[in-house]
Write a protein that holds these residues in place. Structure first.
Motif, PDB file in Angstrom:
ATOM      1  N   GLU A  51       0.839  -1.213   0.000  1.00 48.78           N
ATOM      2  CA  GLU A  51       0.000   0.000   0.000  1.00 48.78           C
ATOM      3  C   GLU A  51       0.869   1.256   0.000  1.00 48.78           C
ATOM      4  O   GLU A  51       0.585   2.227  -0.713  1.00 48.78           O
ATOM      5  CB  GLU A  51      -0.911   0.000   1.219  1.00 48.78           C
ATOM      6  N   ALA A  52       1.939   1.241   0.811  1.00 48.56           N
ATOM      7  CA  ALA A  52       2.843   2.387   0.852  1.00 48.56           C
ATOM      8  C   ALA A  52       3.473   2.633  -0.512  1.00 48.56           C
ATOM      9  O   ALA A  52       3.559   3.773  -0.989  1.00 48.56           O
ATOM     10  CB  ALA A  52       3.922   2.153   1.910  1.00 48.56           C
ATOM     11  N   LYS A  53       3.910   1.566  -1.150  1.00 57.98           N
ATOM     12  CA  LYS A  53       4.528   1.699  -2.472  1.00 57.98           C
ATOM     13  C   LYS A  53       3.511   2.231  -3.489  1.00 57.98           C
ATOM     14  O   LYS A  53       3.822   3.127  -4.285  1.00 57.98           O
ATOM     15  CB  LYS A  53       5.077   0.343  -2.919  1.00 57.98           C
ATOM     16  N   TYR A  54       2.294   1.706  -3.444  1.00 60.80           N
ATOM     17  CA  TYR A  54       1.245   2.123  -4.379  1.00 60.80           C
ATOM     18  C   TYR A  54       0.924   3.613  -4.226  1.00 60.80           C
ATOM     19  O   TYR A  54       0.647   4.306  -5.207  1.00 60.80           O
ATOM     20  CB  TYR A  54      -0.002   1.283  -4.145  1.00 60.80           C
ATOM     21  N   ASN A  55       0.967   4.089  -2.979  1.00 58.91           N
ATOM     22  CA  ASN A  55       0.629   5.491  -2.704  1.00 58.91           C
ATOM     23  C   ASN A  55       1.849   6.408  -2.686  1.00 58.91           C
ATOM     24  O   ASN A  55       1.776   7.536  -2.203  1.00 58.91           O
ATOM     25  CB  ASN A  55      -0.110   5.588  -1.363  1.00 58.91           C
ATOM     26  N   SER A  56       2.946   5.901  -3.226  1.00 55.52           N
ATOM     27  CA  SER A  56       4.183   6.688  -3.383  1.00 55.52           C
ATOM     28  C   SER A  56       4.731   7.207  -2.057  1.00 55.52           C
ATOM     29  O   SER A  56       5.331   8.296  -1.998  1.00 55.52           O
ATOM     30  CB  SER A  56       3.948   7.859  -4.352  1.00 55.52           C
ATOM     31  N   LYS A  57       4.544   6.447  -0.987  1.00 56.77           N
ATOM     32  CA  LYS A  57       5.150   6.792   0.291  1.00 56.77           C
ATOM     33  C   LYS A  57       6.622   6.388   0.262  1.00 56.77           C
ATOM     34  O   LYS A  57       7.001   5.422  -0.397  1.00 56.77           O
ATOM     35  CB  LYS A  57       4.440   6.075   1.445  1.00 56.77           C
ATOM     36  N   GLU A  58       7.424   7.114   0.992  1.00 55.70           N
ATOM     37  CA  GLU A  58       8.867   6.859   0.965  1.00 55.70           C
ATOM     38  C   GLU A  58       9.463   6.544   2.332  1.00 55.70           C
ATOM     39  O   GLU A  58      10.564   6.002   2.411  1.00 55.70           O
ATOM     40  CB  GLU A  58       9.590   8.073   0.369  1.00 55.70           C
ATOM     41  N   ALA A 132       3.926  14.246   3.510  1.00 53.16           N
ATOM     42  CA  ALA A 132       3.017  13.442   2.679  1.00 53.16           C
ATOM     43  C   ALA A 132       3.646  12.118   2.270  1.00 53.16           C
ATOM     44  O   ALA A 132       2.931  11.214   1.803  1.00 53.16           O
ATOM     45  CB  ALA A 132       2.607  14.228   1.439  1.00 53.16           C
ATOM     46  N   LYS A 133       4.942  11.981   2.438  1.00 56.87           N
ATOM     47  CA  LYS A 133       5.630  10.756   2.030  1.00 56.87           C
ATOM     48  C   LYS A 133       5.781   9.757   3.181  1.00 56.87           C
ATOM     49  O   LYS A 133       6.315   8.669   2.990  1.00 56.87           O
ATOM     50  CB  LYS A 133       7.017  11.093   1.473  1.00 56.87           C
ATOM     51  N   TYR A 135       4.543   7.082   6.082  1.00 53.86           N
ATOM     52  CA  TYR A 135       3.519   6.035   6.171  1.00 53.86           C
ATOM     53  C   TYR A 135       3.542   5.430   7.567  1.00 53.86           C
ATOM     54  O   TYR A 135       4.566   4.920   8.023  1.00 53.86           O
ATOM     55  CB  TYR A 135       3.776   4.960   5.116  1.00 53.86           C
TER      56      TYR A 135
END
Length: 295
Positions: A51-58, A132-133, A135
């Motif tokens: 989910e983090a990867k899908y939502n471009s979290k870093e 915003a990045k 998670y």
């Protein structure tokens, strides 16, 4: 894209008590999944990381004690899958092998007092509310997505079982196993062993994840040995004897209490003859590093 092939066999183990009580005992070797993202840690992280990867979290932000297997698993997973990681550590600043490994994997550590630590959402908002990045991953990986990952263990089983045992910390693993049994419409009985004193909260923790408790669910509250990471000489002796007799390493915080519970229940004849039992080895063996002076 998260790709990670892992190996978690079902291994039969033998003990004079099992022969005496006419049961067969198997271990789901989730401890073999990975040296550091081991046991239920990968199962609980799998979908949150996706989910983090899908939502471009870093940046993965999570929480744990000074000897937390979850912190180490998150640190390693972050390095493996290209995330930054940040861990809030409960209590005073300490220096130990597990936290050193977290740092080696690139995790930034922030030590917080026990009062502040209680409100993890607030900690996250204070430090990362405008990022915003970032998670959020709760302590121990507890979440609906964690339960979903743990539920997949049931579909991997190559044999039917009458009983499944697991140790419980936050309740996410137990929730997932119960979900998996319900989805597969199996009558297998799930035995949960809370490792914290006052483990009744596990029931609420499971229902909070949207899973309904039913007749498959059993909780054994008397095997915490004083509380989380607490031990007694009889538990230490049991861990030594079990490890020496089976070649499977267990530890006193989680898996040791689970196997001790099984042996006690068998000795009390609370499990019928002819049953096939599975115990989930949830890994976390680096926790032994903080308890070696007890052996």
């Amino acid at each position: 894209m998260l790709t990670f092939d892992f190996y978690s066999p079902e291994e039969e183990i033998f003990h004079p008590l099992y022969a005496e009580k006419k049961v067969r005992v198997f271990v789901k070797r989730d401890d073999l999944i990975h040296p550091y993202i081991s046991g239920n840690k990968w199962r609980k992280l799998k979908y949150p990381l996706a989910e983090a990867k899908y939502n471009s979290k870093e940046n993965l932000v999570t929480f744990g004690g000074a000897w937390s297997n979850h912190l180490l698993a998150t640190a390693c997973a972050g390095a493996k899958f290209g995330f930054q990681t940040h861990g809030f550590v409960r209590g005073e600043r300490v220096d130990n092998p597990v936290l050193k490994l977290c740092s080696l994997f690139g995790m930034h550590l922030t030590f917080v007092d026990r009062t502040s630590y209680k409100d993890k959402k607030d900690l996250f908002e204070q430090h990362f509310g405008t990022d915003a990045k970032a998670y959020f991953i709760d302590e121990g990986g507890y979440s609906v997505l964690a339960a979903k990952g743990c539920s997949e263990l049931i579909g991997e089983l190559t044999h039917p079982y009458d009983h499944i045992f697991c140790a419980c910390g936050t309740g996410a693993t137990a929730a997932g196993l119960l979900m998996g049994l319900q989805q597969a419409d199996l009558t297998t009985q799930l035995h949960t062993i809370p490792v914290l004193k006052g483990g009744q909260f596990i029931k609420q923790a499971i229902t909070d994840l949207g899973i309904t408790l039913d007749e498959r669910f059993h909780m054994h509250l008397e095997y915490h040995f004083g509380g989380y990471a607490k031990t007694k000489p009889e538990l230490i002796a049991f861990v030594q004897q079990f490890t020496k007799g089976t070649g499977i390493l267990i530890e006193p915080t989680y898996t040791g209490k689970m196997f001790f519970a099984l042996h006690d229940l068998l000795q009390k004849d609370e499990i019928a003859e002819g049953q096939r039992l599975l115990l989930v080895h949830t890994g976390g063996l680096t926790g032994l590093l903080g308890m070696l002076d007890k052996f």
